[in-house]
Design an enzyme around this catalytic site. Structure first.
Site, PDB file in Angstrom:
ATOM      1  N   GLU A 305       0.850  -1.195   0.000  1.00 60.14           N
ATOM      2  CA  GLU A 305       0.000   0.000   0.000  1.00 60.14           C
ATOM      3  C   GLU A 305       0.887   1.247   0.000  1.00 60.14           C
ATOM      4  OE1 GLU A 305      -2.580   0.501   3.424  1.00 60.14           O
ATOM      5  OE2 GLU A 305      -3.553   2.262   2.547  1.00 60.14           O
ATOM      6  N   GLU A 485      -5.850  -5.034   8.320  1.00 58.24           N
ATOM      7  CA  GLU A 485      -4.684  -4.185   8.600  1.00 58.24           C
ATOM      8  C   GLU A 485      -4.576  -3.984  10.107  1.00 58.24           C
ATOM      9  OE1 GLU A 485      -5.386  -0.446   6.577  1.00 58.24           O
ATOM     10  OE2 GLU A 485      -6.450   0.354   8.289  1.00 58.24           O
TER      11      GLU A 485
HETATM   12  P1  C2E Z   1      -5.220   3.834   5.762  1.00 58.16           P
HETATM   13  O1  C2E Z   1      -5.404   3.773   4.290  1.00 58.16           O
HETATM   14  O2  C2E Z   1      -6.195   3.059   6.597  1.00 58.16           O
HETATM   15  O3  C2E Z   1      -3.723   3.323   5.995  1.00 58.16           O
HETATM   16  C1  C2E Z   1      -3.302   2.484   6.987  1.00 58.16           C
HETATM   17  C2  C2E Z   1      -2.649   3.243   8.094  1.00 58.16           C
HETATM   18  O4  C2E Z   1      -2.462   2.335   9.175  1.00 58.16           O
HETATM   19  C3  C2E Z   1      -1.260   3.779   7.744  1.00 58.16           C
HETATM   20  O5  C2E Z   1      -1.065   4.978   8.494  1.00 58.16           O
HETATM   21  C4  C2E Z   1      -0.358   2.685   8.275  1.00 58.16           C
HETATM   22  O6  C2E Z   1       0.942   3.123   8.564  1.00 58.16           O
HETATM   23  C5  C2E Z   1      -1.103   2.291   9.531  1.00 58.16           C
HETATM   24  N1  C2E Z   1      -0.807   0.935   9.955  1.00 58.16           N
HETATM   25  C6  C2E Z   1      -0.591  -0.166   9.197  1.00 58.16           C
HETATM   26  N2  C2E Z   1      -0.366  -1.241   9.949  1.00 58.16           N
HETATM   27  C7  C2E Z   1      -0.432  -0.833  11.236  1.00 58.16           C
HETATM   28  C8  C2E Z   1      -0.279  -1.511  12.502  1.00 58.16           C
HETATM   29  O7  C2E Z   1      -0.013  -2.717  12.603  1.00 58.16           O
HETATM   30  N3  C2E Z   1      -0.456  -0.762  13.626  1.00 58.16           N
HETATM   31  C9  C2E Z   1      -0.744   0.572  13.554  1.00 58.16           C
HETATM   32  N4  C2E Z   1      -0.885   1.244  14.707  1.00 58.16           N
HETATM   33  N5  C2E Z   1      -0.879   1.232  12.395  1.00 58.16           N
HETATM   34  C10 C2E Z   1      -0.731   0.537  11.246  1.00 58.16           C
HETATM   35  P2  C2E Z   1      -0.629   6.310   7.766  1.00 58.16           P
HETATM   36  O8  C2E Z   1       0.486   6.037   6.811  1.00 58.16           O
HETATM   37  O9  C2E Z   1      -0.413   7.324   8.838  1.00 58.16           O
HETATM   38  O10 C2E Z   1      -1.890   6.696   6.901  1.00 58.16           O
HETATM   39  C11 C2E Z   1      -3.035   7.177   7.501  1.00 58.16           C
HETATM   40  C12 C2E Z   1      -4.138   7.439   6.497  1.00 58.16           C
HETATM   41  O11 C2E Z   1      -3.814   8.507   5.606  1.00 58.16           O
HETATM   42  C13 C2E Z   1      -4.423   6.261   5.582  1.00 58.16           C
HETATM   43  O12 C2E Z   1      -5.190   5.336   6.283  1.00 58.16           O
HETATM   44  C14 C2E Z   1      -5.160   6.936   4.445  1.00 58.16           C
HETATM   45  O13 C2E Z   1      -6.511   7.147   4.793  1.00 58.16           O
HETATM   46  C15 C2E Z   1      -4.497   8.310   4.381  1.00 58.16           C
HETATM   47  N6  C2E Z   1      -3.555   8.332   3.254  1.00 58.16           N
HETATM   48  C16 C2E Z   1      -2.290   7.894   3.203  1.00 58.16           C
HETATM   49  N7  C2E Z   1      -1.741   8.086   1.975  1.00 58.16           N
HETATM   50  C17 C2E Z   1      -2.720   8.638   1.207  1.00 58.16           C
HETATM   51  C18 C2E Z   1      -2.815   9.067  -0.182  1.00 58.16           C
HETATM   52  O14 C2E Z   1      -1.894   8.940  -0.986  1.00 58.16           O
HETATM   53  N8  C2E Z   1      -4.011   9.608  -0.581  1.00 58.16           N
HETATM   54  C19 C2E Z   1      -5.074   9.717   0.259  1.00 58.16           C
HETATM   55  N9  C2E Z   1      -6.186  10.254  -0.218  1.00 58.16           N
HETATM   56  N10 C2E Z   1      -5.023   9.322   1.558  1.00 58.16           N
HETATM   57  C20 C2E Z   1      -3.877   8.787   2.022  1.00 58.16           C
HETATM   58 MG    MG Z   2      -5.665   2.518   3.016  1.00 66.60          MG
HETATM   59 MG    MG Z   3      -7.435   1.603   6.546  1.00 67.04          MG
END
Ligand code: C2E
Ligand code: MG
Ligand code: MG
Length: 539
Positions: A305, A485
């Site tokens: 991802e 996830e």
């Molecule tokens: P999401 O799509 O639900 O992404 C998963 C988030 O959960 C990611 O945080 C990831 O680092 C985190 N995660 C994955 N596995 C674990 C785990 O085992 N434990 C914990 N505590 N966290 C975990 P991140 O990178 O901070 O992203 C947060 C949100 O930001 C994403 O949620 C998504 O909604 C948004 N996002 C990230 N990149 C993009 C993008 O390119 N475009 C858009 N529109 N939204 C984005």
């Molecule tokens: Mg996601």
């Molecule tokens: Mg998610």
């Protein structure tokens, strides 16, 4: 037992339930009580039952004791109660005036909780129903009373609160919730959907239509901007979900208008953020990390991802949750999203050149998929980069899919037909009922980590486990691929594996990483599997 005559003002009872309260907690409470000149008594729950009227109670709820749970539930329906407990027990105490998560207790958190409890006893605050129970309680009320209005409140934290310390962020949220509870109409039921989304039902249309909730524009010490839908009368709708979606759409529309796309200009501070984002786009300050996804039964890496990061020249790495909403509001998310997609497709080639074949997942926001040309643009990029459609996955939340359903669903249908995978992200946290799943043009669901991570501590027969099992079962019956996830430990992995989830993603296996690290990691996994002649699974 304490008699009411004994004290002229309310007494705070601080109670252990199975074991005595930990000393640190007693010390904090004592300090707080001294500060607020509050009388308090410490003891065990049984010794104080029944609790006299006019008292309030702080109680430490045991994790696994149904009899104690009944006692505490009983108390919380009669007197203002602050319950400190394990996060997964939250749903058992819908009547708690204030709930504090035992795993995140600090003196600061307790101070806020006590202040709220004080406000409750003064009769100024309505209770806040947690996400796990609000829908149930709302539906019960609506069954007998349709002459009622629904309003959605969505709030956006000011950059000062969003980017600052966790403590300030927490204090801002608490302060917002306090305003909400203090100012909502007297008969209001308030449900908390997400940290920044609340839903209200009340008979008082007039009060809901007034400017009842203040924001930064009214008082600069409020570090939020609140968006309120107009109240909708529920008897016009068959389904609570539909009424909610109407409200969501209205709020998103007003947020877009405020972002300058459709009208009102941004205020001074917001335009600072926008300028920062524009500069960052031009200056190539954004980059992507990739978090691997694995096949649950073989342990093979099958996807990754793409997760956006901002390397700010002064502030360092900023996580996406801090700026995605700003980018959406500023009308910049389409540019940012299309950059992220191009970058991801070019990464697919880098991996492919190394003999690594992964399905690349990209997150998509509502304004992107609400663009009538979105599907054509994505298909044109696939063509330009010569990436097979089946190697791309788009992740959208339910809100993003449903806000402007006629346009976004058409886009998604076209993309799905072309072979692109469409995944419902953060599944379980959205609005609509499970039965809507079959109507959406999706190929899979991704369970939100709020459901997944706690699985490691649950017993086989816990309610939450049944919920996850049911969600997975339903998805499988609808022939949807399932991803979990937030897998953070071996226990959780084993539970998810036993429940038959297809794919997993989480810190236990791999955190988000650079492309180079992803290549390294994919090569190592392959090597491990080859060494063990294909018999090896990674757990
Ligand atoms: P999401 O799509 O639900 O992404 C998963 C988030 O959960 C990611 O945080 C990831 O680092 C985190 N995660 C994955 N596995 C674990 C785990 O085992 N434990 C914990 N505590 N966290 C975990 P991140 O990178 O901070 O992203 C947060 C949100 O930001 C994403 O949620 C998504 O909604 C948004 N996002 C990230 N990149 C993009 C993008 O390119 N475009 C858009 N529109 N939204 C984005
Ligand atoms: Mg996601
Ligand atoms: Mg998610």
């Amino acid at each position: 037992m304490i008699s009411t005559q004994e004290e002229s003002k309310p007494v705070l009872l601080v109670l252990g339930s199975e074991r005595a309260l930990p000393e640190f907690l007693v010390d904090w409470v004592q300090q707080e009580c001294e500060r607020s000149q509050q009388n308090f008594r410490i003891g065990m729950l049984d010794a104080f039952i029944p609790i006299p009227d006019g008292h309030m109670v702080v109680v430490l709820a045991p994790h696994d004791n149904p009899t104690m749970r009944d006692h505490i539930q009983d108390i919380s329906t009669h007197v203002p109660t602050l319950i400190i407990g394990h996060p997964e027990d939250r749903a058992f105490y819908p009547e708690a005036s204030v709930w504090l998560d035992l795993t995140h207790m600090t003196p600061h958190v307790l101070r806020h909780g006590m202040a709220e409890l004080q406000a409750c006893i003064a009769g100024h605050l309505r209770p806040l129903l947690p996400r796990q129970t609000w829908m149930l309680q709302f539906r019960n009320r609506i069954k007998t009373d349709k002459q009622i209005y629904l309003q959605l409140v969505s709030c956006r934290w000011r950059p000062a609160a969003a980017g600052d310390s966790a403590e300030l962020r927490f204090a801002t949220q608490q302060s917002f919730e306090h305003q909400l509870r203090a100012n909502a109409p007297e008969d209001a039921m308030i449900g908390k959907l997400l940290d920044d989304q609340f839903v209200i039902i009340s008979h008082n249309e007039k009060a809901l239509s007034a400017h009842w909730l203040h924001s930064f524009a009214d008082n600069m010490s409020f570090l939020w901007t609140a968006f309120l839908s107009s109240p909708v009368k529920l008897d016009g709708y068959d389904d609570l979900g539909e009424a909610l979606q109407y409200c969501v759409r209205e709020i998103e529309h007003s947020r877009m208008m405020q972002s300058g796309l459709g009208g009102r200009s941004l205020n001074h501070n917001d335009s600072g953020v926008v300028q920062d984002l524009v500069r960052a786009l031009r200056g190539k300050e954004f980059y992507l990390d990739f978090q691997p996804q694995f096949d649950t039964s073989t342990g093979i890496m099958v996807g990754a991802e793409a997760l956006l990061r901002w390397l700010h020249p002064n502030l360092g790495i900023i996580p996406p949750t801090t700026f995605i909403r700003d980018a959406e509001m500023a009308g910049l998310i389409r540019t940012l999203g299309s950059w992220a997609l191009r970058e991801t497709l070019s990464t697919w080639h880098k991996l492919n050149d190394q003999g690594i074949s992964l399905r690349m997942a990209v997150n998509v926001s509502f304004p992107e998929v609400a663009d009538p040309d979105y599907a054509d643009k994505v298909l044109a990029l696939l063509e330009e980069f010569q990436v097979p459609a089946g190697c791309l996955e788009l992740e959208l939340t339910e809100t993003a899919m449903m806000l402007d359903a006629s346009v976004s669903l058409r886009n998604l249908r076209l993309l799905k037909q072309a072979g692109v995978h469409i995944v419902l992200d953060d599944f379980g946290t959205g609005f609509s009922s499970l039965s809507h799943l079959s109507d959406l043009p999706i190929t899979g669901i991704k369970l939100d980590r709020a459901f997944v991570t706690p699985l490691s501590q649950l017993e086989d027969n816990s309610k939450q486990m049944h919920i996850v099992a049911t969600m997975l079962d339903l998805a499988q019956r609808l022939e949807l691929e399932t991803t979990a996830e937030g897998i953070e430990d071996q226990n959780c992995l084993e539970v998810i594996h036993a429940l038959g989830c297809d794919r997993i993603q989480g810190y236990f296996y791999a955190q988000p990483m650079s492309v180079d690290k992803l290549i390294e990691r994919a090569c190592v996994s392959e090597a491990v599997l080859c060494d063990y002649s294909g018999q090896q699974s990674l757990f």
